[in-house]
Design a protein around this motif. Structure first.
Motif, short mmCIF file in Angstrom:
data_model
loop_
_atom_site.label_atom_id
_atom_site.label_comp_id
_atom_site.label_asym_id
_atom_site.label_seq_id
_atom_site.Cartn_x
_atom_site.Cartn_y
_atom_site.Cartn_z
N ALA A 161 0.83 -1.21 0.00
CA ALA A 161 0.00 0.00 0.00
C ALA A 161 0.87 1.26 0.00
O ALA A 161 0.54 2.25 -0.67
CB ALA A 161 -0.93 -0.01 1.20
N ARG A 162 1.95 1.21 0.75
CA ARG A 162 2.86 2.37 0.76
C ARG A 162 3.52 2.57 -0.60
O ARG A 162 3.65 3.71 -1.09
CB ARG A 162 3.93 2.17 1.85
CG ARG A 162 3.39 2.36 3.27
CD ARG A 162 4.41 1.95 4.30
NE ARG A 162 3.94 2.27 5.65
CZ ARG A 162 4.43 1.69 6.75
NH1 ARG A 162 5.38 0.76 6.66
NH2 ARG A 162 3.94 2.02 7.94
N GLU A 163 3.94 1.47 -1.24
CA GLU A 163 4.55 1.57 -2.56
C GLU A 163 3.54 2.07 -3.59
O GLU A 163 3.89 2.82 -4.50
CB GLU A 163 5.11 0.21 -2.99
CG GLU A 163 6.33 -0.24 -2.21
CD GLU A 163 7.52 0.67 -2.42
OE1 GLU A 163 7.62 1.28 -3.52
OE2 GLU A 163 8.34 0.81 -1.50
N GLN A 164 2.29 1.64 -3.45
CA GLN A 164 1.24 2.09 -4.37
C GLN A 164 1.05 3.60 -4.27
O GLN A 164 0.89 4.29 -5.28
CB GLN A 164 -0.07 1.36 -4.06
CG GLN A 164 -1.19 1.64 -5.07
CD GLN A 164 -0.86 1.13 -6.46
OE1 GLN A 164 -0.25 0.08 -6.61
NE2 GLN A 164 -1.25 1.89 -7.47
N LEU A 165 1.09 4.13 -3.05
CA LEU A 165 0.95 5.58 -2.87
C LEU A 165 2.15 6.31 -3.48
O LEU A 165 1.98 7.34 -4.16
CB LEU A 165 0.82 5.91 -1.39
CG LEU A 165 0.76 7.41 -1.04
CD1 LEU A 165 -0.40 8.08 -1.75
CD2 LEU A 165 0.70 7.62 0.46
N ALA A 166 3.35 5.80 -3.24
CA ALA A 166 4.54 6.44 -3.79
C ALA A 166 4.50 6.44 -5.32
O ALA A 166 4.85 7.43 -5.97
CB ALA A 166 5.80 5.72 -3.30
N SER A 167 4.05 5.32 -5.91
CA SER A 167 3.94 5.24 -7.37
C SER A 167 2.92 6.23 -7.90
O SER A 167 3.16 6.92 -8.91
CB SER A 167 3.56 3.81 -7.77
OG SER A 167 3.36 3.72 -9.17
N ALA A 168 1.79 6.35 -7.24
CA ALA A 168 0.76 7.29 -7.68
C ALA A 168 1.25 8.74 -7.58
O ALA A 168 0.97 9.57 -8.46
CB ALA A 168 -0.51 7.11 -6.84
N GLN A 169 2.02 9.04 -6.53
CA GLN A 169 2.56 10.40 -6.38
C GLN A 169 3.58 10.70 -7.48
O GLN A 169 3.63 11.83 -8.00
CB GLN A 169 3.20 10.55 -5.00
CG GLN A 169 2.17 10.58 -3.87
CD GLN A 169 2.81 10.53 -2.51
OE1 GLN A 169 3.90 9.97 -2.32
NE2 GLN A 169 2.13 11.09 -1.50
N SER A 170 4.38 9.72 -7.87
CA SER A 170 5.34 9.91 -8.96
C SER A 170 4.62 10.16 -10.28
O SER A 170 5.03 11.02 -11.08
CB SER A 170 6.25 8.68 -9.08
OG SER A 170 7.05 8.53 -7.93
N GLU A 171 3.54 9.42 -10.51
CA GLU A 171 2.74 9.62 -11.73
C GLU A 171 2.13 11.01 -11.75
O GLU A 171 2.10 11.68 -12.80
CB GLU A 171 1.65 8.56 -11.82
CG GLU A 171 2.14 7.17 -12.17
CD GLU A 171 2.65 7.09 -13.60
OE1 GLU A 171 2.17 7.86 -14.45
OE2 GLU A 171 3.56 6.28 -13.86
N ALA A 172 1.67 11.48 -10.60
CA ALA A 172 1.08 12.82 -10.53
C ALA A 172 2.13 13.89 -10.80
O ALA A 172 1.87 14.89 -11.49
CB ALA A 172 0.43 13.04 -9.17
N ALA A 173 3.35 13.68 -10.27
CA ALA A 173 4.43 14.65 -10.51
C ALA A 173 4.80 14.70 -11.99
O ALA A 173 5.04 15.76 -12.56
CB ALA A 173 5.65 14.30 -9.67
#
Length: 300
Positions: free
Chosen positions: A81-93
């Motif tokens: 779940a933590r990795e999923q959030l980090a991945s989504a934040q990278s996509e948003a950036a």
């Protein structure tokens, strides 16, 4: 959209908007990315709650020690779940970066020398917009042979650099900014880079594409003789006689550099001056030969 400044010959400022592409697709992608970030945060909060519940259940079970599998306390699920959030934040950036690049700005103060787009053409953020000449600094690459390079002062700022326009007769003072630090494989020459600040603001301005000659005044060398190249034989000998003796002698020259038909050679330590140097020596010269020289005093 294209700026009115996006034309050949126009000067632009750093950060000035030159062109825009339709931002709608990139705004949509950013919105989807932000939604994914929000959902990933919710999933992480839910998983943290599940972990807390699993730990409480384990304590109530009465078992001692750690469980046999990490899955019991949901540690892998929490990490995912933590990795999923980090991945989504990278996509948003990344989506935000693409949206920002819908406005194409000049990276420097400069002069537009080429334009690659026209109104109505399809393009994206990776397309070429214009070729901009940096007006803050002109850089001139000069390739030097080993003998020429050896004449440079090791302290680069001590070398006096002058750029000249043979066609217009104009001259500019530059500086030796840096050594290329390598030998060019095709020519075995060593590049150095000269710089002139604000070339377009000079009087007269140094325009892009100007053909230049370069004069470099390097380190000071003591004990050199300045002779016409004709004084040195193909074998590298210089023939001379001393005043009043009129007898030939010679020494083997050590050329340091050449300039406009003049050779600069190292002065032999044993030579005493003044001497008369043969301007056009011939193959019949031998040491000790008596001569009747036609003396012409040198002016330099």
């Amino acid at each position: 959209w294209l700026s009115e400044a996006l034309k050949k010959g126009m000067r632009v400022k750093k950060g000035q908007v030159l062109a825009k592409v339709d931002p709608a697709p990139y705004r949509a992608r950013l919105a989807r990315a932000k939604l994914a970030v929000a959902q990933a945060r919710i999933d992480l909060l839910k998983e943290q709650e599940e972990v807390s519940q699993a730990e409480a259940n384990w304590r109530r079970s009465g078992f001692s020690g750690a469980p046999a599998s990490e899955l019991v306390l949901r540690q892998p699920q929490l990490a995912a779940a933590r990795e999923q959030l980090a991945s989504a934040q990278s996509e948003a950036a990344a989506a935000q970066n693409e949206l920002d690049r819908c406005e194409m700005r000049s990276p420097l103060d400069g002069l537009i020398t080429e334009r690659f787009v026209c109104q109505g053409e399809w393009m994206d953020q990776t397309g070429k917009v214009a070729l901009i000449f940096d007006t803050s600094r002109a850089v001139v690459e000069v390739n030097l042979g080993p003998d020429q390079y050896s004449m440079l002062d090791s302290r680069l700022g001590n070398n006096r650099i002058e750029l000249a326009d043979p066609a217009g007769g104009n001259r500019w003072q530059a500086r030796l900014a840096r050594d290329g630090g390598r030998m060019l494989p095709e020519s075995r020459l060593r590049p150095v880079f000269l710089e002139l600040d604000r070339p377009m603001a000079q009087d007269p301005p140094l325009l892009p594409g100007t053909f230049l000659t370069v004069e470099i005044t390097g380190k000071v060398l003591e004990g050199l003789l300045r002779l016409p190249e004709s004084c040195m034989t193909p074998q590298g000998l210089v023939w001379y006689s001393r005043p009043g003796e009129n007898v030939l002698d010679c020494f083997r020259a050590e050329p340091v550099f050449y300039q406009d038909g003049i050779v600069f050679i190292r002065q032999p330590q044993s030579m005493k001056f003044p001497v008369h140097v043969a301007r056009f020596p011939n193959q019949a010269f031998i040491k000790g030969m008596a001569i009747n020289p036609d003396i012409k005093e040198s002016k330099g």
